[in-house]
Design a protein around this motif. Structure first.
Motif, mmCIF file in Angstrom:
data_model
loop_
_atom_site.group_PDB
_atom_site.id
_atom_site.type_symbol
_atom_site.label_atom_id
_atom_site.label_comp_id
_atom_site.label_asym_id
_atom_site.label_seq_id
_atom_site.Cartn_x
_atom_site.Cartn_y
_atom_site.Cartn_z
ATOM 1 N N THR A 1 2.655 12.452 13.155
ATOM 2 C CA THR A 1 1.991 12.207 11.848
ATOM 3 C C THR A 1 2.248 13.509 10.857
ATOM 4 O O THR A 1 1.811 14.464 11.071
ATOM 5 C CB THR A 1 0.342 12.014 12.071
ATOM 6 O OG1 THR A 1 0.104 10.920 13.029
ATOM 7 C CG2 THR A 1 -0.197 11.624 10.674
ATOM 8 N N VAL A 2 2.621 12.955 9.616
ATOM 9 C CA VAL A 2 3.074 13.810 8.764
ATOM 10 C C VAL A 2 2.150 13.826 7.274
ATOM 11 O O VAL A 2 2.338 12.472 6.917
ATOM 12 C CB VAL A 2 4.434 14.200 8.382
ATOM 13 C CG1 VAL A 2 4.840 15.232 7.293
ATOM 14 C CG2 VAL A 2 5.340 14.424 9.561
ATOM 15 N N THR A 3 1.527 14.424 6.931
ATOM 16 C CA THR A 3 0.531 14.226 5.736
ATOM 17 C C THR A 3 0.828 15.540 4.656
ATOM 18 O O THR A 3 1.393 16.633 4.970
ATOM 19 C CB THR A 3 -0.818 14.452 6.028
ATOM 20 O OG1 THR A 3 -1.228 15.636 6.520
ATOM 21 C CG2 THR A 3 -1.226 12.970 6.972
ATOM 22 N N ASP A 4 0.598 15.312 3.487
ATOM 23 C CA ASP A 4 0.590 16.113 2.326
ATOM 24 C C ASP A 4 -0.565 16.864 2.004
ATOM 25 O O ASP A 4 -1.582 16.722 2.666
ATOM 26 C CB ASP A 4 1.294 15.553 0.887
ATOM 27 C CG ASP A 4 0.279 14.578 0.546
ATOM 28 O OD1 ASP A 4 -0.797 14.358 0.951
ATOM 29 O OD2 ASP A 4 0.941 13.538 -0.277
ATOM 30 N N LYS A 5 -0.688 17.685 1.172
ATOM 31 C CA LYS A 5 -2.011 18.340 0.882
ATOM 32 C C LYS A 5 -3.002 17.538 0.522
ATOM 33 O O LYS A 5 -4.347 17.952 0.704
ATOM 34 C CB LYS A 5 -1.649 19.441 -0.466
ATOM 35 C CG LYS A 5 -0.862 20.385 -0.026
ATOM 36 C CD LYS A 5 -0.625 21.501 -1.221
ATOM 37 C CE LYS A 5 0.586 22.582 -0.741
ATOM 38 N NZ LYS A 5 0.513 23.664 -2.273
ATOM 39 N N LYS A 6 -2.779 16.337 -0.127
ATOM 40 C CA LYS A 6 -3.787 15.431 -0.210
ATOM 41 C C LYS A 6 -4.361 14.373 0.994
ATOM 42 O O LYS A 6 -5.083 13.486 0.608
ATOM 43 C CB LYS A 6 -3.617 14.467 -1.553
ATOM 44 C CG LYS A 6 -3.046 15.304 -2.786
ATOM 45 C CD LYS A 6 -2.996 14.236 -3.744
ATOM 46 C CE LYS A 6 -2.735 15.315 -5.510
ATOM 47 N NZ LYS A 6 -2.324 14.245 -6.523
ATOM 48 N N GLY A 7 -3.581 14.586 1.967
ATOM 49 C CA GLY A 7 -4.022 13.850 3.208
ATOM 50 C C GLY A 7 -3.247 12.722 3.390
ATOM 51 O O GLY A 7 -3.423 11.722 4.144
ATOM 52 N N GLN A 8 -2.424 12.462 2.226
ATOM 53 C CA GLN A 8 -1.448 11.196 2.275
ATOM 54 C C GLN A 8 -0.324 11.312 3.283
ATOM 55 O O GLN A 8 0.216 12.186 3.427
ATOM 56 C CB GLN A 8 -1.143 10.860 0.793
ATOM 57 C CG GLN A 8 -2.066 11.057 -0.242
ATOM 58 C CD GLN A 8 -3.077 9.703 0.144
ATOM 59 O OE1 GLN A 8 -2.525 8.454 0.433
ATOM 60 N NE2 GLN A 8 -4.226 9.964 0.027
ATOM 61 N N PHE A 9 -0.046 10.124 3.856
ATOM 62 C CA PHE A 9 0.884 10.058 4.795
ATOM 63 C C PHE A 9 2.427 10.025 4.080
ATOM 64 O O PHE A 9 2.503 9.279 3.122
ATOM 65 C CB PHE A 9 0.939 8.831 5.776
ATOM 66 C CG PHE A 9 -0.561 8.813 6.477
ATOM 67 C CD1 PHE A 9 -0.672 9.545 7.241
ATOM 68 C CD2 PHE A 9 -1.338 7.895 6.340
ATOM 69 C CE1 PHE A 9 -1.984 9.499 8.053
ATOM 70 C CE2 PHE A 9 -2.630 7.771 6.918
ATOM 71 C CZ PHE A 9 -2.872 8.508 7.855
ATOM 72 N N VAL A 10 3.167 10.838 4.881
ATOM 73 C CA VAL A 10 4.591 11.178 4.101
ATOM 74 C C VAL A 10 5.773 10.402 5.037
ATOM 75 O O VAL A 10 6.188 10.474 6.074
ATOM 76 C CB VAL A 10 4.857 12.767 3.992
ATOM 77 C CG1 VAL A 10 6.344 13.025 3.358
ATOM 78 C CG2 VAL A 10 3.733 13.361 3.227
ATOM 79 N N PRO A 11 6.138 9.427 4.164
ATOM 80 C CA PRO A 11 7.423 8.686 4.658
ATOM 81 C C PRO A 11 8.713 9.273 4.432
ATOM 82 O O PRO A 11 8.776 10.059 3.510
ATOM 83 C CB PRO A 11 7.283 7.277 4.006
ATOM 84 C CG PRO A 11 6.717 7.416 2.675
ATOM 85 C CD PRO A 11 5.632 8.824 2.882
ATOM 86 N N GLY A 12 9.871 8.555 4.938
ATOM 87 C CA GLY A 12 11.013 8.839 4.400
ATOM 88 C C GLY A 12 11.592 10.092 5.109
ATOM 89 O O GLY A 12 12.813 10.701 4.654
#
Length: 373
Positions: free
Chosen positions: A96-107
């Motif tokens: 699982t990969v998330t950004d600083k806001k906790g949103q999941f990162v696709p692509g």
């Protein structure tokens, strides 16, 4: 319904100990001694065995002069099409990969990931980022029915059913439902039929006398999760306090890691807030809370501590999105020794992606194990 009793015999997993054979002391039995025999019989047996040995040696000599037949090829074991069961296995990582806001990162691509096992770089063999379309989920929902959860039964039932309805894709994913207390009860095996699951969940009426949380995790990972051909998720609905297991938390984490099962946990210690005075939703306060958190995090999952259904529904939605947004990576470990040692896994992103956070299981015990992949 299938019931496994958490037996108090044998070792901590209930396996009966094999007793060594009893030896006979011939010197203690002067009369009717089964270990002694008359001299005539002894002489007769010696002559008979000598002839038998000479005959066997002659037969082997003749056999050695004949050409040896080539062995027939061993037939391959039959397994369902597209499913491979291997002992020396690749390591499979849902990431699982998330950004600083906790949103999941696709692509992201294969080249964005760096896999380390005991600090040694590993070559990625397969990479997938479209799991929601290609890989089914097999989810085991385990609900605590011990005395400490008696006042929260309805809350637990609604939590379990809401999770199933939110996360599961009909006609694709499969769910089983079970309860645990001093016994472990499989009430509904893997199915995609929500009506059967609803009946099993809301059909729970009786409570047990103890809490065998770690035994339940160990048994379902070992006997159910290791043989299913998709991604494996285990949801535990409990107040987190184990009072009866033979297994401990490290045993539970070990079997989950080895069977590639991700554990999510829902703490019901606060019930609907009012049932446990002084306990706040989201609070990780004591050892049983920390154990529940450790059980989830070390297998790549998350533990939720909340006391109202609205917050839980948001958590379930997040789990559903996470399971559909994960990347799946497999690699063949460079260390081929299956010596039972723990292998620490680190997943990092390539340079320039330091603003992103990565979560997966933290390692596994190196045992030559049979797991469907």
């Amino acid at each position: 319904m299938i019931t496994w009793r958490t037996t108090r015999k044998g070792n901590k997993f209930g396996i009966e100990r094999i007793e060594p054979p009893v030896s006979i002391d011939c010197g203690q039995l002067p009369n009717h001694n089964p270990c002694s025999m008359p001299a005539r019989i002894t002489s007769f047996l010696f002559k008979y065995l000598s002839v038998a040995v000479i005959g066997l040696a002659t037969a082997l000599s003749v056999s050695a002069q004949k050409p040896k037949a080539s062995p027939s090829p061993t037939p391959a074991s039959e397994t369902p099409q597209g499913i491979e069961k291997i002992a020396i296995r690749r390591v499979r990582l849902p990431i699982t990969v998330t950004d600083k806001k906790g949103q999941f990162v696709p692509g992201l691509t294969k080249n964005d990931f760096v896999i380390l096992e005991d600090r040694v770089p590993q070559a990625i063999e397969t990479f997938s980022d479209d799991l929601s379309q290609t890989t089914p989920l097999f989810i085991a929902v385990l609900m605590d029915t011990s005395p400490s959860t008696a006042g929260k039964l309805k809350f637990q039932q609604e939590s379990a059913m809401n999770f199933i309805q939110t996360v599961v894709k009909p006609r694709k994913d499969r769910v089983l439902f079970a309860t645990f207390d001093d016994q472990i009860n499989l009430l509904q095996d893997f199915t995609d039929k929500l009506d059967l699951l609803d009946k099993a969940v809301y059909g729970v009426k009786k409570m047990g006398t103890q809490t065998a949380l770690f035994d339940a995790v160990w048994q379902f990972c070992d006997e159910k999760m290791r043989s299913v051909p998709g991604r494996r998720v285990l949801l535990v609905v409990t107040d987190g306090e184990d009072t009866y297991s033979r297994a401990n938390i490290r045993d539970a984490i070990d079997i989950a890691q080895r069977t590639e099962t991700t554990i999510f946990a829902i703490s019901t210690k606060a019930g609907f807030l009012s049932t446990v005075p002084g306990v706040e939703a989201g609070q990780v306060a004591d050892k049983k809370d920390k154990d529940l958190q450790t059980l989830a995090e070390e297998t790549g999952g998350v533990a939720f501590f909340t006391g109202d259904m609205l917050s839980l529904e948001r958590s379930f939605t997040r789990i559903s999105k996470e399971l559909r947004a994960q990347y799946l990576v497999t690699y063949d470990p460079t260390n081929k020794r299956y010596d039972g040692s723990f292998r620490k896994i680190d997943v990092k992103l390539a340079e320039g992606r330091g603003d992103l956070k990565v979560r997966t299981k933290r390692g596994y015990k190196a045992i030559a194990d049979a797991v469907t992949q």
